[in-house]
Design a protein around this motif. Structure first.
Motif, PDB file in Angstrom:
ATOM      1  N   THR A  12       0.869  -1.170   0.000  1.00 42.90           N
ATOM      2  CA  THR A  12       0.000   0.000   0.000  1.00 42.90           C
ATOM      3  C   THR A  12       0.907   1.222   0.000  1.00 42.90           C
ATOM      4  O   THR A  12       1.893   1.277   0.738  1.00 42.90           O
ATOM      5  CB  THR A  12      -0.942  -0.008   1.218  1.00 42.90           C
ATOM      6  N   HIS A  13       0.575   2.187  -0.844  1.00 39.70           N
ATOM      7  CA  HIS A  13       1.444   3.346  -1.044  1.00 39.70           C
ATOM      8  C   HIS A  13       0.609   4.623  -1.104  1.00 39.70           C
ATOM      9  O   HIS A  13      -0.522   4.610  -1.590  1.00 39.70           O
ATOM     10  CB  HIS A  13       2.225   3.165  -2.356  1.00 39.70           C
ATOM     11  N   THR A  14       1.180   5.711  -0.625  1.00 38.31           N
ATOM     12  CA  THR A  14       0.548   7.023  -0.693  1.00 38.31           C
ATOM     13  C   THR A  14       1.472   7.965  -1.445  1.00 38.31           C
ATOM     14  O   THR A  14       2.678   7.984  -1.202  1.00 38.31           O
ATOM     15  CB  THR A  14       0.266   7.571   0.727  1.00 38.31           C
ATOM     16  N   ALA A  15       0.890   8.729  -2.370  1.00 40.46           N
ATOM     17  CA  ALA A  15       1.681   9.674  -3.168  1.00 40.46           C
ATOM     18  C   ALA A  15       0.786  10.847  -3.560  1.00 40.46           C
ATOM     19  O   ALA A  15      -0.440  10.785  -3.434  1.00 40.46           O
ATOM     20  CB  ALA A  15       2.229   8.987  -4.423  1.00 40.46           C
ATOM     21  N   LYS A  16       1.411  11.898  -4.076  1.00 42.84           N
ATOM     22  CA  LYS A  16       0.666  13.079  -4.522  1.00 42.84           C
ATOM     23  C   LYS A  16       0.185  12.893  -5.955  1.00 42.84           C
ATOM     24  O   LYS A  16       0.944  12.450  -6.820  1.00 42.84           O
ATOM     25  CB  LYS A  16       1.542  14.325  -4.445  1.00 42.84           C
ATOM     26  N   ILE A  17      -1.068  13.248  -6.217  1.00 40.27           N
ATOM     27  CA  ILE A  17      -1.616  13.210  -7.574  1.00 40.27           C
ATOM     28  C   ILE A  17      -0.994  14.361  -8.352  1.00 40.27           C
ATOM     29  O   ILE A  17      -1.122  15.527  -7.965  1.00 40.27           O
ATOM     30  CB  ILE A  17      -3.156  13.342  -7.564  1.00 40.27           C
ATOM     31  N   ILE A  18      -0.302  14.025  -9.463  1.00 41.81           N
ATOM     32  CA  ILE A  18       0.351  15.072 -10.248  1.00 41.81           C
ATOM     33  C   ILE A  18      -0.404  15.407 -11.526  1.00 41.81           C
ATOM     34  O   ILE A  18      -0.214  16.470 -12.099  1.00 41.81           O
ATOM     35  CB  ILE A  18       1.807  14.698 -10.586  1.00 41.81           C
ATOM     36  N   LYS A  19      -1.237  14.469 -11.983  1.00 42.80           N
ATOM     37  CA  LYS A  19      -2.036  14.757 -13.173  1.00 42.80           C
ATOM     38  C   LYS A  19      -3.164  13.744 -13.298  1.00 42.80           C
ATOM     39  O   LYS A  19      -3.155  12.687 -12.670  1.00 42.80           O
ATOM     40  CB  LYS A  19      -1.182  14.798 -14.438  1.00 42.80           C
ATOM     41  N   VAL A  20      -4.119  14.109 -14.138  1.00 37.45           N
ATOM     42  CA  VAL A  20      -5.212  13.217 -14.508  1.00 37.45           C
ATOM     43  C   VAL A  20      -5.081  13.016 -16.005  1.00 37.45           C
ATOM     44  O   VAL A  20      -5.054  13.984 -16.773  1.00 37.45           O
ATOM     45  CB  VAL A  20      -6.590  13.823 -14.160  1.00 37.45           C
ATOM     46  N   SER A  21      -4.929  11.770 -16.419  1.00 37.17           N
ATOM     47  CA  SER A  21      -4.738  11.463 -17.835  1.00 37.17           C
ATOM     48  C   SER A  21      -6.020  10.948 -18.456  1.00 37.17           C
ATOM     49  O   SER A  21      -6.778  10.210 -17.826  1.00 37.17           O
ATOM     50  CB  SER A  21      -3.658  10.388 -18.003  1.00 37.17           C
ATOM     51  N   LYS A  22      -6.230  11.328 -19.689  1.00 37.14           N
ATOM     52  CA  LYS A  22      -7.347  10.811 -20.486  1.00 37.14           C
ATOM     53  C   LYS A  22      -6.746   9.735 -21.379  1.00 37.14           C
ATOM     54  O   LYS A  22      -5.895  10.023 -22.222  1.00 37.14           O
ATOM     55  CB  LYS A  22      -7.952  11.936 -21.318  1.00 37.14           C
ATOM     56  N   ILE A  23      -7.148   8.495 -21.175  1.00 41.24           N
ATOM     57  CA  ILE A  23      -6.566   7.353 -21.870  1.00 41.24           C
ATOM     58  C   ILE A  23      -7.582   6.758 -22.836  1.00 41.24           C
ATOM     59  O   ILE A  23      -8.710   6.454 -22.448  1.00 41.24           O
ATOM     60  CB  ILE A  23      -6.120   6.257 -20.864  1.00 41.24           C
ATOM     61  N   ARG A  24      -7.148   6.582 -24.069  1.00 42.60           N
ATOM     62  CA  ARG A  24      -7.973   5.882 -25.065  1.00 42.60           C
ATOM     63  C   ARG A  24      -7.429   4.470 -25.203  1.00 42.60           C
ATOM     64  O   ARG A  24      -6.245   4.285 -25.447  1.00 42.60           O
ATOM     65  CB  ARG A  24      -7.905   6.593 -26.417  1.00 42.60           C
ATOM     66  N   ASN A  25      -8.314   3.490 -25.043  1.00 46.09           N
ATOM     67  CA  ASN A  25      -7.902   2.095 -25.207  1.00 46.09           C
ATOM     68  C   ASN A  25      -9.050   1.308 -25.841  1.00 46.09           C
ATOM     69  O   ASN A  25     -10.046   1.887 -26.242  1.00 46.09           O
ATOM     70  CB  ASN A  25      -7.449   1.496 -23.865  1.00 46.09           C
ATOM     71  N   ALA A  26      -8.903   0.007 -25.905  1.00 46.39           N
ATOM     72  CA  ALA A  26      -9.905  -0.848 -26.545  1.00 46.39           C
ATOM     73  C   ALA A  26     -11.267  -0.756 -25.853  1.00 46.39           C
ATOM     74  O   ALA A  26     -12.301  -0.978 -26.476  1.00 46.39           O
ATOM     75  CB  ALA A  26      -9.427  -2.296 -26.562  1.00 46.39           C
ATOM     76  N   GLN A  27     -11.278  -0.404 -24.574  1.00 51.65           N
ATOM     77  CA  GLN A  27     -12.531  -0.299 -23.827  1.00 51.65           C
ATOM     78  C   GLN A  27     -13.185   1.073 -23.999  1.00 51.65           C
ATOM     79  O   GLN A  27     -14.282   1.294 -23.515  1.00 51.65           O
ATOM     80  CB  GLN A  27     -12.300  -0.560 -22.329  1.00 51.65           C
ATOM     81  N   GLY A  28     -12.514   2.013 -24.642  1.00 47.76           N
ATOM     82  CA  GLY A  28     -13.060   3.361 -24.823  1.00 47.76           C
ATOM     83  C   GLY A  28     -12.115   4.393 -24.251  1.00 47.76           C
ATOM     84  O   GLY A  28     -10.898   4.288 -24.371  1.00 47.76           O
ATOM     85  N   VAL A  29     -12.684   5.388 -23.579  1.00 51.48           N
ATOM     86  CA  VAL A  29     -11.894   6.460 -22.973  1.00 51.48           C
ATOM     87  C   VAL A  29     -12.098   6.403 -21.466  1.00 51.48           C
ATOM     88  O   VAL A  29     -13.219   6.248 -20.986  1.00 51.48           O
ATOM     89  CB  VAL A  29     -12.328   7.840 -23.523  1.00 51.48           C
ATOM     90  N   GLU A  30     -11.013   6.517 -20.739  1.00 49.63           N
ATOM     91  CA  GLU A  30     -11.109   6.555 -19.277  1.00 49.63           C
ATOM     92  C   GLU A  30     -10.120   7.577 -18.747  1.00 49.63           C
ATOM     93  O   GLU A  30      -9.162   7.951 -19.416  1.00 49.63           O
ATOM     94  CB  GLU A  30     -10.858   5.173 -18.661  1.00 49.63           C
ATOM     95  N   ARG A  31     -10.371   8.031 -17.534  1.00 51.78           N
ATOM     96  CA  ARG A  31      -9.453   8.967 -16.873  1.00 51.78           C
ATOM     97  C   ARG A  31      -8.757   8.233 -15.739  1.00 51.78           C
ATOM     98  O   ARG A  31      -9.366   7.423 -15.054  1.00 51.78           O
ATOM     99  CB  ARG A  31     -10.220  10.173 -16.347  1.00 51.78           C
ATOM    100  N   ARG A  32      -7.482   8.545 -15.589  1.00 57.86           N
ATOM    101  CA  ARG A  32      -6.680   7.898 -14.538  1.00 57.86           C
ATOM    102  C   ARG A  32      -5.838   8.930 -13.817  1.00 57.86           C
ATOM    103  O   ARG A  32      -5.335   9.871 -14.420  1.00 57.86           O
ATOM    104  CB  ARG A  32      -5.723   6.867 -15.143  1.00 57.86           C
ATOM    105  N   TYR A  33      -5.650   8.689 -12.533  1.00 56.24           N
ATOM    106  CA  TYR A  33      -4.726   9.510 -11.755  1.00 56.24           C
ATOM    107  C   TYR A  33      -3.307   9.069 -12.069  1.00 56.24           C
ATOM    108  O   TYR A  33      -3.060   7.894 -12.371  1.00 56.24           O
ATOM    109  CB  TYR A  33      -4.976   9.345 -10.256  1.00 56.24           C
ATOM    110  N   ALA A  34      -2.373  10.007 -11.950  1.00 55.84           N
ATOM    111  CA  ALA A  34      -0.955   9.678 -12.111  1.00 55.84           C
ATOM    112  C   ALA A  34      -0.169  10.239 -10.932  1.00 55.84           C
ATOM    113  O   ALA A  34      -0.481  11.325 -10.414  1.00 55.84           O
ATOM    114  CB  ALA A  34      -0.415  10.248 -13.421  1.00 55.84           C
ATOM    115  N   VAL A  35       0.838   9.468 -10.514  1.00 56.14           N
ATOM    116  CA  VAL A  35       1.755   9.874  -9.452  1.00 56.14           C
ATOM    117  C   VAL A  35       3.176   9.679  -9.980  1.00 56.14           C
ATOM    118  O   VAL A  35       3.391   8.944 -10.944  1.00 56.14           O
ATOM    119  CB  VAL A  35       1.543   9.040  -8.164  1.00 56.14           C
TER     120      VAL A  35
END
Length: 170
Positions: free
Chosen positions: A98-121
């Motif tokens: 288990t890890h804790t970190a600061k969110i540095i960005k939110v990415s918009k990802i296009r993949n086979a399932q469609g579009v999703e947003r993900r946090y990045a650290v």
């Protein structure tokens, strides 16, 4: 002995070169490498994916510190930039951290399932004694073979991919 010598001379004369561990100052990686995530203290068998822009790690039980599940809608993810995020990750050997970190960005990802947003650290990845701190997307990869997917943001400027190279740990 004479045949071996003649074979060696012919091989050298043919201009055949042998793969070096570096090319133009860049290290050569294979399609699958063992990468240590320094922040987590564990290794992952990682797929090197030149088609992926950003590196992604297996992450679940993702929680924004100080918020409940109902507070976090997909529309307001950008509002969480700079907040701390806690998540659990597991490598292919079943080692969980288990890890804790600061969110540095939110990415918009296009993949086979469609579009999703993900946090990045930011995470510090180590390969062959070389450290590189980069943004890493958090995504549930538990059903996927590779729990760490290395994207171009790790490769850029430092590494070239040789698809014929085999993982040294295999």
């Amino acid at each position: 002995m004479k045949n071996i010598f003649i074979s060696a001379v012919l091989l050298l004369a043919s201009g055949t070169t042998f793969a070096a561990p570096q090319c133009d100052g860049k290290s050569i990686v294979g399609p699958v490498e063992t990468i240590k995530v320094k922040d987590l203290g564990i290794n992952y068998k990682a797929r090197i994916d030149t088609g992926a822009n950003t590196t992604s790690i297996n992450a679940f039980n993702i929680k924004i510190d100080g918020k409940t599940e109902n507070d976090d809608s997909k529309q307001g993810m950008h509002d969480n930039l700079g907040h701390m995020i806690t998540f659990t990750t597991e490598n292919e050997l079943g080692q969980e951290v288990t890890h804790t970190a600061k969110i540095i960005k939110v990415s918009k990802i296009r993949n086979a399932q469609g579009v999703e947003r993900r946090y990045a650290v930011v995470m510090d990845l180590i390969w062959n004694g070389q450290n590189k701190a980069i943004p890493v997307n958090l995504r549930d990869r538990s059903k996927l073979e590779y729990k760490l997917l290395i994207g171009r943001n790790w490769l850029e400027g430092d590494y070239l991919v040789d698809v014929t190279k085999e993982d040294a740990d295999d």
